[in-house]
Scaffold this active site. Sequence first.
Site, PDB file in Angstrom:
ATOM      1  N   GLY A  15       0.828  -1.210   0.000  1.00  0.00           N
ATOM      2  CA  GLY A  15       0.000   0.000   0.000  1.00  0.00           C
ATOM      3  C   GLY A  15       0.857   1.252   0.000  1.00  0.00           C
ATOM      4  CG  ASP A 107       3.793  -7.304   7.377  1.00  0.00           C
ATOM      5  OD1 ASP A 107       3.220  -6.995   6.313  1.00  0.00           O
ATOM      6  OD2 ASP A 107       3.184  -7.693   8.390  1.00  0.00           O
ATOM      7  CB  THR A 130       2.497   0.577   6.361  1.00  0.00           C
ATOM      8  OG1 THR A 130       1.143   0.337   6.776  1.00  0.00           O
ATOM      9  CG2 THR A 130       3.413   0.273   7.536  1.00  0.00           C
ATOM     10  NE  ARG A 176      -6.004  -6.794   6.938  1.00  0.00           N
ATOM     11  CZ  ARG A 176      -5.275  -6.124   6.043  1.00  0.00           C
ATOM     12  NH1 ARG A 176      -5.814  -5.131   5.377  1.00  0.00           N
ATOM     13  NH2 ARG A 176      -4.021  -6.439   5.822  1.00  0.00           N
TER      14      ARG A 176
END
Length: 328
Positions: A15, A107, A130, A176
């Site tokens: 992302g 990761d 991130t 999340r």
Amino acid sequence: MPKTIKKVGVLTSGGDSPGMNAAIRSVVRTCAYHNIECIGIYRGYQGMIEGDFKEMGPRSVNNIVNKGGTILKSARSVEFRTPEGRKKAHENLLKAGVDALVVIGGDGSFTGGLIFNSEFGFPVMGIPGTIDNDIFGTSHTLGYDTALNTVVDCIDKIRDTASSHNRLFFVEVMGRDAGHIALNAGIGAGAEEILIPEEDLGLDRLLDSLQKSKASGKSSSIVVIAEGDKIGKNVFELKDYVEANLPEYDVRVSVLGHMQRGGSPSCFDRVLASRLGVKAVESLIEGKSNYMVGLQADKVALTPLEQAIKGKSEIDRELLRVSDIMST
């Protein structure tokens, strides 16, 4: 003797996050400072497999420090998960004369770099990018500070409407697996309740908290919810449950979504990206590999990639206590 580094490849993967461009800029200019060539690898590991490379110099990264997203683009690569795909990527790097790799991502990206190194002995250095701030070995990941500021700004605007109409707003933010954004932004924006994956508040306690807020004279409330919170299946079911049990509340839901990933990076993220980029390149020059560069006690430090991947980023328990006190 460590291998002499003459050309470094840099890619962004996973992302996107604000600050990635500032990190690319830092890597490119640190290479130039040390008279090392640098190539940009477009679309992450997929671009590595396809040989989508571009030579980058100091002037090629002009005016990107203030831009969100990533000029090198990002893509998920199913092919890189196969030995054949990684072999093709390795051959392309050798053909281009690349000696080492800087991977900017999370990761999953680091896992790819670790496997690539184990198969080909190719030097890899990771920079954490991130907004979720869920990587072990650094107090801040690139984009996290910017995302916090974006979320707080949004909640401030939502509160104007909540106060005007005496409403309860559930504001869902990204996270999340980790509640860092929800917890910090919730405290910063003055939320009445904060729901995160690390703490199962429970439906009964949530209802009790909202009832106390109403009884204390609060005419409107903001509840910040991390998308991974376990209290309900999703934020809309949670809304229905609260309305069914507390009919006096007029409940609205606002899902902030991908706006949290965008926007011009904060000064903090720009400076952090610059520091991490310098450390990543200079560590490769020193012969180091399989590390992530991160921030620890405001100092740039190295964490083995394996630890960064497997370690768990812990929520700040003191902040949880602060949150409880502030919601009184």
